[in-house]
Design a protein around this motif. Sequence first.
Motif, short mmCIF file in Angstrom:
data_model
loop_
_atom_site.label_atom_id
_atom_site.label_comp_id
_atom_site.label_asym_id
_atom_site.label_seq_id
_atom_site.Cartn_x
_atom_site.Cartn_y
_atom_site.Cartn_z
N ALA A 20 5.16 1.67 31.47
CA ALA A 20 5.99 2.72 30.87
C ALA A 20 6.12 2.52 29.36
O ALA A 20 6.03 3.48 28.58
CB ALA A 20 7.37 2.73 31.52
N SER A 21 6.31 1.27 28.95
CA SER A 21 6.41 0.97 27.52
C SER A 21 5.13 1.36 26.79
O SER A 21 5.17 1.96 25.70
CB SER A 21 6.69 -0.52 27.32
OG SER A 21 6.58 -0.88 25.97
N LEU A 24 4.75 5.25 26.63
CA LEU A 24 5.68 5.84 25.67
C LEU A 24 5.25 5.52 24.24
O LEU A 24 5.25 6.39 23.36
CB LEU A 24 7.09 5.33 25.93
CG LEU A 24 7.75 5.82 27.22
CD1 LEU A 24 9.05 5.05 27.47
CD2 LEU A 24 8.02 7.31 27.17
N SER A 25 4.89 4.27 23.99
CA SER A 25 4.48 3.87 22.65
C SER A 25 3.23 4.62 22.21
O SER A 25 3.12 5.08 21.06
CB SER A 25 4.23 2.36 22.58
OG SER A 25 5.41 1.64 22.86
N SER A 27 2.30 7.48 22.90
CA SER A 27 2.49 8.92 22.69
C SER A 27 2.31 9.28 21.22
O SER A 27 1.97 10.42 20.89
CB SER A 27 3.88 9.36 23.19
OG SER A 27 4.91 8.76 22.44
N GLY A 150 -1.14 10.39 30.12
CA GLY A 150 -0.70 10.69 28.76
C GLY A 150 -1.78 11.39 27.96
O GLY A 150 -1.50 12.31 27.18
N THR A 171 9.51 14.49 18.83
CA THR A 171 9.65 14.03 20.22
C THR A 171 8.80 12.79 20.48
O THR A 171 9.28 11.81 21.07
CB THR A 171 9.25 15.15 21.19
OG1 THR A 171 10.06 16.30 20.95
CG2 THR A 171 9.42 14.70 22.63
N THR A 172 7.53 12.82 20.05
CA THR A 172 6.66 11.67 20.31
C THR A 172 7.11 10.44 19.51
O THR A 172 6.91 9.31 19.96
CB THR A 172 5.20 12.00 19.98
OG1 THR A 172 5.10 12.54 18.65
CG2 THR A 172 4.64 13.02 20.96
N LEU A 175 9.80 8.97 21.59
CA LEU A 175 9.21 8.34 22.77
C LEU A 175 8.56 7.01 22.42
O LEU A 175 8.70 6.03 23.17
CB LEU A 175 8.17 9.28 23.39
CG LEU A 175 8.70 10.55 24.06
CD1 LEU A 175 7.55 11.43 24.52
CD2 LEU A 175 9.61 10.21 25.23
N SER A 176 7.89 6.94 21.28
CA SER A 176 7.26 5.68 20.86
C SER A 176 8.31 4.61 20.59
O SER A 176 8.13 3.44 20.96
CB SER A 176 6.42 5.90 19.61
OG SER A 176 5.28 6.68 19.89
N ALA A 178 11.24 4.48 21.97
CA ALA A 178 11.75 4.10 23.28
C ALA A 178 10.80 3.12 23.96
O ALA A 178 11.23 2.16 24.62
CB ALA A 178 11.94 5.34 24.15
N GLY A 179 9.48 3.36 23.79
CA GLY A 179 8.51 2.44 24.37
C GLY A 179 8.64 1.04 23.80
O GLY A 179 8.53 0.04 24.53
#
Length: 406
Positions: A20-21, A24-25, A27, A150, A171-172, A175-176, A178-179
């Motif tokens: 998941a990390s 998200l990263s 992205s 992705g 947004t990305t 998300l990054s 958050a990753g």
Amino acid sequence: MSRAPGISMRPVVAVGLIAASTLLSMSAWFSATFVVPQLRVEWGLGAAETSALTIAVQLGFVVGALLSAATGLVDAVPGRMLMCIGGLGAAACNAGLLLCDGVGSALPLRILTGIFLAGVYPPALKEVSTWYLRSRGKALGVMIGALTIGSALPHLVGAVGGVDWRVVIATTSLLSAAGGLVVCVVRGEGAHPFPRRPVSLAAGFRSMRNRDVVLANLGYVGHMWELYAMWAGVGVFIAALPSVAQRPDGDSLAALLAFVCIGTGAAGCLLGGVLGDRWGRPRAALTALICSGGTALVLATTYDVLPLTVTVLLCAFWGFWVIADSAQFSAMVTETADPDYVGGALSLQLAFGYVTTMVSLWLVPQLVEHFSWRAALVALAIGPAVGILAMLAADRRRARSRVLAV
């Protein structure tokens, strides 16, 4: 699966968090596919500038991966720390695009984004490998399968349309970031950790003395020659088919079908991992290379005579197998390279692969423009052919080593 003594997390949870990390990263990488069409209009970009904006992240990734391999940083610093820094750094560089007004200021930021993401992907592969040994191929397949989804998402967004590029970048970027933070939730290493060594110049390059690693890298280069060019071109290829091009909603339909064709690769990654754990990495990769390269050749000779449904099914079959072998090349490195320098060896493998994608991503549009899709598809099959030869050699070496062990 139960926890090993001294391990504070279940392996399946740890691998899920690392996957998941990474997704998200990364992205921040995928965001380029979303926004380039709009930036082409808003910034007045030509074909060369558009290509440069797309390839800049890969160039940065290669630079970052080579630096990581040359310094041995990925084997000296805890992987979770590198992933955290990489995700947060990529998020900041990606967000910087909101302040840009042209390609001149955007290119350095895209290159820096790639450099930071080189601190995410190689350490993630190494971290996942510490949690599994016998099922390592399947575990790595799960992580790369998440990245496949992705990579397919931009096509789904393209099918829907109407999303402003600034919203996508904001947004990305979130998300990054958050990753980068999600990986901090992972507690400790798995039951099969690699040694941690001081920073050492050229440490990762020592892996090239190992013939098994060299064969894995050759297979990976052949795989990557085909992979990113297929992902980037399948939507354009479908849109160019007469039965799609003549429809008023042709572009949206092509984008939706491309999402499906690429997305099937997530299941391919899982099957590739299962086959790798059962048959051995070289044989599983060989199967995927034969299927993907063979499909490219079949499409080259039949795409202009087959019904649309059959052509799309072939593209989906291609998308399934074109990524199914990716995790197996990484697993081969983790299992055959010097354990002291596994991180550097993985970084070097990824650098070789992404340099290759830069060439094929440039070449395929040129072949389509000056010749035809037939020529481009035949050219893409060259990569799997090289990979097949490498995996045949690797499988023979594996068979000999098993005989000698007996």
